[in-house]
Design a protein around this motif. Structure first.
Motif, PDB file in Angstrom:
ATOM      1  N   ALA A 203       3.673  -2.621  -8.210  1.00 31.79           N
ATOM      2  CA  ALA A 203       1.914  -1.524  -7.316  1.00 31.79           C
ATOM      3  C   ALA A 203       1.395  -0.830  -8.108  1.00 31.79           C
ATOM      4  CB  ALA A 203       1.832  -1.488  -5.827  1.00 31.79           C
ATOM      5  N   ALA A 204       1.542   0.357  -8.660  1.00 35.61           N
ATOM      6  CA  ALA A 204       1.295   1.424  -9.311  1.00 35.61           C
ATOM      7  C   ALA A 204       0.646   1.135 -10.971  1.00 35.61           C
ATOM      8  CB  ALA A 204       2.037   2.752  -9.136  1.00 35.61           C
TER       9      ALA A 204
ATOM     10  N   ARG B  53      -8.719  -2.206  -3.016  1.00 37.57           N
ATOM     11  CA  ARG B  53      -7.739  -0.954  -4.519  1.00 37.57           C
ATOM     12  C   ARG B  53      -7.608  -1.858  -5.703  1.00 37.57           C
ATOM     13  NH1 ARG B  53      -1.090  -0.032  -3.226  1.00 37.57           N
ATOM     14  NH2 ARG B  53      -1.441  -2.102  -3.908  1.00 37.57           N
ATOM     15  N   ALA B  54      -7.593  -3.350  -6.624  1.00 34.63           N
ATOM     16  CA  ALA B  54      -7.311  -3.655  -7.017  1.00 34.63           C
ATOM     17  C   ALA B  54      -8.922  -3.832  -7.733  1.00 34.63           C
ATOM     18  CB  ALA B  54      -6.832  -5.507  -6.909  1.00 34.63           C
TER      19      ALA B  54
ATOM     20  N   LEU C  36      -2.059  -1.542 -11.177  1.00 34.25           N
ATOM     21  CA  LEU C  36      -2.609  -0.067 -11.480  1.00 34.25           C
ATOM     22  C   LEU C  36      -3.141   0.585 -12.731  1.00 34.25           C
ATOM     23  CD1 LEU C  36      -2.892   0.484  -7.838  1.00 34.25           C
ATOM     24  CD2 LEU C  36      -4.507  -0.948  -8.722  1.00 34.25           C
ATOM     25  N   GLY C  37      -2.244   0.815 -13.250  1.00 35.69           N
ATOM     26  CA  GLY C  37      -1.987   1.253 -14.978  1.00 35.69           C
ATOM     27  C   GLY C  37      -1.762   2.495 -14.587  1.00 35.69           C
ATOM     28  N   ALA C  38      -0.453   2.400 -14.191  1.00 32.37           N
ATOM     29  CA  ALA C  38       0.135   4.240 -13.906  1.00 32.37           C
ATOM     30  C   ALA C  38       1.626   3.679 -15.053  1.00 32.37           C
ATOM     31  CB  ALA C  38       0.584   4.121 -12.401  1.00 32.37           C
TER      32      ALA C  38
ATOM     33  N   LYS D 204       2.795  10.317  -8.553  1.00 26.89           N
ATOM     34  CA  LYS D 204       2.312   9.259  -7.717  1.00 26.89           C
ATOM     35  C   LYS D 204       3.149   8.779  -6.421  1.00 26.89           C
ATOM     36  CE  LYS D 204      -2.205  10.184 -10.104  1.00 26.89           C
ATOM     37  NZ  LYS D 204      -2.890  11.316  -8.968  1.00 26.89           N
TER      38      LYS D 204
ATOM     39  N   ASN E 250     -10.491  -0.581  -9.644  1.00 27.68           N
ATOM     40  CA  ASN E 250     -10.271  -0.831 -10.955  1.00 27.68           C
ATOM     41  C   ASN E 250     -11.198  -1.447 -11.701  1.00 27.68           C
ATOM     42  OD1 ASN E 250      -7.942   0.594 -12.208  1.00 27.68           O
ATOM     43  ND2 ASN E 250      -6.453  -0.447 -11.665  1.00 27.68           N
TER      44      ASN E 250
ATOM     45  N   LEU F 173       0.678  -1.242   0.206  1.00 25.35           N
ATOM     46  CA  LEU F 173      -0.372  -0.236   0.151  1.00 25.35           C
ATOM     47  C   LEU F 173       0.706   1.301   0.083  1.00 25.35           C
ATOM     48  CD1 LEU F 173      -2.925  -1.121   2.784  1.00 25.35           C
ATOM     49  CD2 LEU F 173      -2.774  -1.123   0.403  1.00 25.35           C
TER      50      LEU F 173
ATOM     51  N   LEU G 196       6.305  -0.879  -4.338  1.00 26.86           N
ATOM     52  CA  LEU G 196       5.599   0.492  -4.442  1.00 26.86           C
ATOM     53  C   LEU G 196       4.939   0.149  -6.296  1.00 26.86           C
ATOM     54  CD1 LEU G 196       4.844   2.765  -1.836  1.00 26.86           C
ATOM     55  CD2 LEU G 196       4.244   0.528  -2.385  1.00 26.86           C
TER      56      LEU G 196
ATOM     57  N   PHE H  30      -6.893   5.229  -6.007  1.00 29.93           N
ATOM     58  CA  PHE H  30      -4.731   5.263  -7.095  1.00 29.93           C
ATOM     59  C   PHE H  30      -5.913   5.090  -8.440  1.00 29.93           C
ATOM     60  CE2 PHE H  30      -1.309   4.049  -8.805  1.00 29.93           C
ATOM     61  CZ  PHE H  30      -0.567   5.388  -8.443  1.00 29.93           C
ATOM     62  N   GLY H  31      -6.023   3.524  -9.233  1.00 29.68           N
ATOM     63  CA  GLY H  31      -6.752   3.623 -10.088  1.00 29.68           C
ATOM     64  C   GLY H  31      -7.766   4.428 -11.549  1.00 29.68           C
TER      65      GLY H  31
END
Ligand SMILES: Nc1ncnc2c1ncn2[C@@H]1O[C@H](COP(=O)(O)OP(=O)(O)OP(=O)(O)O)[C@@H](O)[C@H]1O
Ligand SMILES: [Mg+2]
Lengths: 257, 277
Positions: free
Chosen positions: B174-175, A159-160, B178-180, B188, A163, A99, B171, A111-112
């Motif tokens: 992970a980002a 979080r997953a 999530l599509g970063a 971010k 999205n 996280l 991290l 976030f996403g």
């Protein structure tokens, strides 16, 4: 079965029930051969568990599907398209929940959505419903360090989910939890899976967890990983961990490891 | 870690220790300079000419607005300090505007350190004060500003780079899942991660900047405003009380600046658990 149209590559053809297909996957790290020719498909809405000895390459398989690790050979196709990198269509839940420590739970979950450029209200609405789904609505404003391990895992899952990915990749997400918490997290996962109808690929080294959760179990061999056995779990849910069928299956899987 | 009911008591104790140690410091100072008058040994080093704390503060207050004292100091400690303060703020701001992006680039880009590292490592050991002649030559009256900039710049660059370099790859991954995109990764993940380190760089930089402005003004600003120039002027005319008053002012402003950065830091970095809470 009919073939999907507009495909980029012939190798990626599949039937429309198959969401993900892994073909001849290989991975080496330098001279270390970690994954040796793995083939499997994942059907839409399926919950597939992967078990295998520690260090055999389970995380590596998941990371390859997530697009975080480039395969040394073979190919991975999602909905007929070869995976070429990480993307929001595959949500990952990490063993260490990873996280963002500077964001509270809600902001982590957002976030996403933030990256998609979603408006503030919509973003918050979706994030809140995702927090509801994992039962953490009262902890939206807590920072990760203020949450227990299990709660952090749930934020990671929320979080997953927020999205709205095609599939969830879960890497021993409950590995660090105590037995009771683990059991209740498994039930929550099944409930969420039932509600969201997501396709889930779940890595674990616990045979019980795999049998309790999975529609199907892939048992991997020691490194270099190959598929030793594919087992369909045909026990009715909710499954009785002490039932006869459960015990028989446990014996079978343990015998393979 | 302390329990709830002890926390309040402990807080009062922290304050008490702070006050006592500060008073003890003032007392030692006072005793040393007043006692010097009856010690030939200390007098030989002119210790007795140093004002006691009270006298120094009196000189500070009396001169603050520049009233009542001879014509040389008509502009007072207040205005002179303000000028130095502005110089530091401007130099510091320029150093942040240039230093943070450069530090980010050096830390994040694959060849960033190769491109900038050697230059920075060679320029950094040169003390800001060694630049004074060149600075005066080029920037004349604005030399102190440039010196402040230099003092702030390197700690900011280095700390930003170090903060970026240690970003948690988990991290980042992970980002990505999530599509970063890489733009998002920088804004971010990398930047928030590096922020504590950047703020540390800013604090060190501001400290060095404040120290160098005084020295730069002593040499570079002869008749103009500036607390460094002020101290040098009152020293050459033999007013040690005002020298010490100026020093107190420098210490006080430095303390205030550090305090405000620490305060901002605490507000900004609530999410961090630190040793000692
Ligand atoms: N980036 C890497 N570089 C070199 N070797 C790696 C790398 N990542 C993984 N490995 C190696 O690949 C093998 C498989 O690792 P992996 O993390 O996939 O195992 P695992 O099955 O998930 O194990 P566990 O159950 O302990 O989590 C290990 O021997 C590991 O040392
Ligand atoms: Mg693993």
């Amino acid at each position: 079965m009919f073939r999907l149209k507009n495909q980029k590559s012939d190798d990626c053809k599949g039937d429309n029930e198959v969401l993900l297909s892994v073909k001849g996957l290989r991975k080496r790290f330098g001279s270390l051969n970690v994954i040796d020719d793995i083939d499997f498909d994942l059907k839409l809405g399926e919950l597939l568990c992967i078990v295998g000895p520690s260090g055999c390459g389970k995380t590596t398989i998941l990371r390859a599907i997530a697009g975080l690790e480039k395969p040394s050979g073979g190919r991975i196709c999602l909905e007929g398209k070869t995976i070429e990198g990480p993307g929001p269509d595959r949500g990952m839940v990490f063993q260490d929940p990873a996280l963002f420590p500077w964001r509270n739970s809600l902001k982590n979950v957002e976030f996403g959505l933030e990256i998609k450029g979603m408006g503030r209200e919509e973003k918050e609405r979706i994030a809140r419903s995702s927090m509801d789904l994992v039962g953490l609505e009262d902890f939206s404003h807590s920072y990760p360090y203020q949450l227990s391990g299990g709660m952090q895992q749930r934020v990671g899952l929320a979080r997953a989910l927020a999205n709205d990915p095609e599939m969830l990749l879960m890497d021993e997400p409950f590995g660090a939890l105590d037995a009771q918490t683990r059991n209740s997290m498994q039930d929550e996962l099944l409930r969420i899976w039932g509600e969201t109808k997501k396709t889930v690929m779940f890595v674990t080294h616990s045979v019980d967890e795999a049998i309790y959760l999975g529609d199907r179990i892939l048992v991997l061999s020691a490194r270099p990983a190959s598929i030793r056995e594919e087992i369909k779990v045909q026990i009715e849910r909710p499954r009785d961990r002490t039932g006869e069928q459960f015990n028989d299956l446990r014996k079978e899987v343990l015998g393979l490891l | 870690m302390t329990y709830e009911k002890d926390a309040e008591k402990e807080k009062r104790f922290h304050l008490l220790v702070k006050i006592i140690s500060f008073l003890a410091f003032l007392l030692i100072w006072h005793l040393l300079v007043t006692g010097a008058e009856s010690s030939p040994f200390l007098m030989q080093y002119r210790i007795h000419e140093i004002p006691a704390p009270f006298e120094a503060v009196q000189a500070l207050v009396g001169n603050f607005l520049g009233r009542g004292i001879g014509s040389t100091y008509e502009r007072g400690i207040g205005l002179n300090s303000l000028m130095s303060f502005i110089r530091v703020l401007v130099g510091f701001a320029i150093a942040c505007v240039l230093g943070i992006p450069i530090g980010l680039a050096m830390g994040y880009l694959k060849y960033g350190v190769d491109a900038g590292g050697t230059i920075v490592e060679i320029l950094r050991p040169i003390p800001p004060l060694a630049w004074i002649p060149i600075a005066i030559m080029i920037f004349r009256e604005n030399a102190p500003l440039f010196i402040v900039f230099l003092g702030c710049f390197f700690p900011i660059v280095l700390n930003t780079t170090a903060g970026v370099k240690c970003v948690d790859m988990k991290l980042m991954e992970a980002a990505k899942t999530l599509g970063a995109s890489s733009r998002h990764l920088v804004s971010k993940v990398v930047m928030p991660w590096a922020l504590p380190s950047v703020v540390t760089g800013m604090r060190i930089g501001l400290g060095i900047g404040w120290m160098s402005v005084v020295a730069a003004e002593m040499v570079g600003v002869k008749r103009g405003l500036g607390i460094g120039a002020f101290i040098w002027r009152v020293y050459t005319s033999g007013n040690i009380d005002l020298v010490v008053a100026g020093m107190i002012m420098i210490g006080f402003i430095g303390w205030l600046m550090n305090f405000s950065i620490e305060f901002t830091e605490r507000k900004l970095l609530k999410w961090r658990r630190t040793i000692g809470g």
